[in-house]
Scaffold this active site. Structure first.
Site, short mmCIF file in Angstrom:
data_model
loop_
_atom_site.label_atom_id
_atom_site.label_comp_id
_atom_site.label_asym_id
_atom_site.label_seq_id
_atom_site.Cartn_x
_atom_site.Cartn_y
_atom_site.Cartn_z
N ILE A 153 0.82 -1.41 -0.15
CA ILE A 153 0.08 0.18 0.04
C ILE A 153 0.90 1.35 0.04
O ILE A 153 0.82 2.19 -0.79
CB ILE A 153 -1.03 -0.09 1.26
CG1 ILE A 153 -1.84 -0.97 1.05
CG2 ILE A 153 -1.58 1.36 1.32
CD1 ILE A 153 -2.94 -1.13 2.20
N ASP A 255 -8.83 7.39 8.97
CA ASP A 255 -10.05 6.40 8.50
C ASP A 255 -10.10 5.52 9.76
O ASP A 255 -10.86 4.51 9.76
CB ASP A 255 -9.58 5.55 7.30
CG ASP A 255 -10.62 4.66 6.66
OD1 ASP A 255 -11.85 5.17 6.74
OD2 ASP A 255 -10.33 3.78 6.54
N GLU A 260 -12.17 1.83 17.92
CA GLU A 260 -13.12 2.02 17.01
C GLU A 260 -13.86 0.61 16.73
O GLU A 260 -15.06 0.57 16.20
CB GLU A 260 -12.45 2.21 15.65
CG GLU A 260 -11.56 0.97 15.05
CD GLU A 260 -11.19 1.51 13.67
OE1 GLU A 260 -11.29 0.25 12.78
OE2 GLU A 260 -10.27 2.38 13.35
N HIS A 292 -13.21 3.67 8.78
CA HIS A 292 -12.68 2.71 8.60
C HIS A 292 -13.08 2.04 6.93
O HIS A 292 -13.62 0.69 7.00
CB HIS A 292 -12.53 1.43 9.39
CG HIS A 292 -11.42 0.47 9.25
ND1 HIS A 292 -10.72 0.01 10.41
CD2 HIS A 292 -10.74 0.25 8.38
CE1 HIS A 292 -9.55 -0.73 10.10
NE2 HIS A 292 -9.59 -0.87 8.84
N THR A 293 -13.26 2.86 6.00
CA THR A 293 -13.81 2.33 4.89
C THR A 293 -12.86 2.48 3.57
O THR A 293 -13.14 2.62 2.53
CB THR A 293 -15.01 3.24 4.47
OG1 THR A 293 -14.78 4.61 4.66
CG2 THR A 293 -16.22 2.89 5.30
N ALA A 294 -11.74 2.58 3.85
CA ALA A 294 -10.47 2.89 2.90
C ALA A 294 -10.46 1.70 1.99
O ALA A 294 -10.14 1.72 0.75
CB ALA A 294 -9.03 3.40 3.55
#
Length: 320
Positions: A153, A255, A260, A292-294
Site C-alpha cells: 500500500i 480512517d 473503533e 474504516h472504509t478505505a
C-alpha cells in the site's frame, strides 16, 4: 468441506456464493459475530471465516472441540485473533491481502481533501455559505510528503504521489529499489522534521503502537498534516488532540481511530457513541474522519472473500 462464515454482510453474500461454487465448498453464512454464544454455528464445519471481532482462547477452545482446522480473517490485520494459542492447538490462522490501490487511492483523496480544507467547504456549502474565509488551501506539488511504511500500500501511495511532483520521503525497515526510484529513504527523525504531510502505512505491532505521540509530534514541522489509513493504535489519540488544538498539527485525516472496534460498522444515529476522543476529533473542522472504509471497493471485497476461502481450502484439503 464446510466453512462457517461469521459477520457476513449483505454485500458479501453473493461473492461467497460465487467463490463457494468455484472452490466446491459448502458455506454456512451468518450475520452474527463469532462469540462463545454463537460458536455452535461452526459445529460440523472444517473452518471458520471471520472479520474483526476479537477471538480469544475460550472461543478457540470451543472451535477446537468441533474439529475446526483453520481460522481465516478476511482482513489484512490479524491482531484480533489469539493466533499463538490457536497454533498451539494446531489451528491455522490466516489473514488476506487485497488490491493495494483501494487504500492507496483513498489516501491520496484524503490528502487532497485535507490540504484543500474540503470538510469546511462542504459543510458550509450545505448551509449555503459560499464565502472564502479560512478555506484557502495548499498545492500538493509544493509539499514534502513523508510515507511511513513502504509495503504494497505504501509503495502504491508513492507511485500515485509521483505524478503530483511533490518531494517524497520514505521510511521502512526494509527498503525497496522500486521505491528508491521515486522517493528518498531516510530515518524517522528526518522524515518527521522535514515533512509537510505524513501518511502512515505500517502494521500494528508492539514497536509501532503509539509511534505518533507527544515526543514525535514535537519533532515535526509546525502545521504538519497527518494522515492515518492504517491502524488507530499507531497514534496516541490524546496527544493528537492536544497537537490539533495547539495548531502544531494543522489538519488530520483518519480512517481509523483507537477504540473503533465497538463502534464502526454499526448505526448510532439515535444513541450516544460513547467515545469521547472521537467526538472531539469529529467536531474539529480540520479533521476528516471516515469509518474504516478505505478498503471498501468491489475489487478489495472480492479479494477478501476469495482469499479467505482459498486459505481454508489449502489448509483443510491440502494441508498447507
Amino acid at each position: 468441506m464446510k466453512i462457517a462464515v461469521y459477520n457476513c454482510r449483505e454485500d458479501e453474500a453473493s461473492l461467497f456464493e460465487t467463490y463457494g461454487k468455484e472452490y466446491d465448498v459448502e458455506l454456512s453464512l451468518s450475520p452474527l459475530p463469532p462469540t462463545p454464544e454463537t460458536a455452535s454455528l461452526a459445529e460440523g464445519c472444517d473452518a471458520v471465516d471471520i472479520i474483526t471481532t476479537p477471538v480469544g482462547r475460550e472461543l478457540i477452545d470451543i472451535w477446537h472441540s468441533y474439529g475446526i482446522k483453520a481460522i481465516a480473517t478476511r482482513t489484512v490485520g490479524y491482531e484480533h485473533v489469539d493466533y499463538k494459542y490457536a497454533a498451539e492447538l494446531g489451528i491455522s490462522v490466516s489473514n488476506v491481502s487485497y488490491t493495494p490501490h483501494t487504500v492507496a487511492e483513498y489516501t491520496v483523496m484524503a490528502m487532497l481533501m485535507s490540504i484543500r480544507k474540503m470538510k469546511t467547504i462542504l459543510t458550509r456549502y450545505m448551509g449555503q455559505d459560499f464565502s472564502l474565509k479560512d478555506i484557502r488551501g495548499k498545492e500538493l506539488c509544493n509539499m514534502t510528503v513523508g510515507v511511513i511504511g513502504t509495503g504494497k500500500i505504501g509503495e502504491t501511495v508513492i507511485k500515485n504521489l509521483s505524478g503530483f511532483g511533490c518531494r517524497i520521503l520514505a521510511y521502512d525497515i526494509y527498503q525497496k529499489d522500486s521505491v528508491k526510484a521515486l522517493a528518498e529513504y531516510c530515518d524517522l527523525d528526518t522524515l518527521y522534521r522535514e515533512s509537510d504531510l505524513i501518511t502512515l502505512h505500517t502494521p500494528a505491532t508492539e514497536e509501532t503502537c503509539h509511534m505518533i505521540n507527544k515526543k514525535t509530534i514535537h519533532s515535526m514541522k509546525d502545521g504538519v498534516i497527518l494522515i492515518n489509513m492504517a491502524r488507530g493504535v499507531l497514534i496516541e489519540t490524546a496527544d493528537l488532540i492536544e497537537a490539533l488544538e495547539s495548531g502544531k498539527i494543522s489538519a488530520a485525516a483518519l480512517d481509523v481511530v483507537e477504540g473503533e472496534s465497538a463502534i464502526y460498522y454499526k448505526d448510532f444515529k439515535y444513541k450516544p457513541v460513547g467515545h469521547h476522543e472521537m467526538a472531539i476529533l469529529q467536531a474539529m473542522p480540520n479533521v476528516l474522519m471516515t469509518p474504516h472504509t478505505a478498503f471498501f471497493t468491489d475489487e478489495a471485497v472480492g479479494d477478501m472473500v476469495r482469499y479467505s476461502i482459498e486459505h481454508c481450502v489449502n489448509t483443510v484439503r491440502n494441508g498447507r
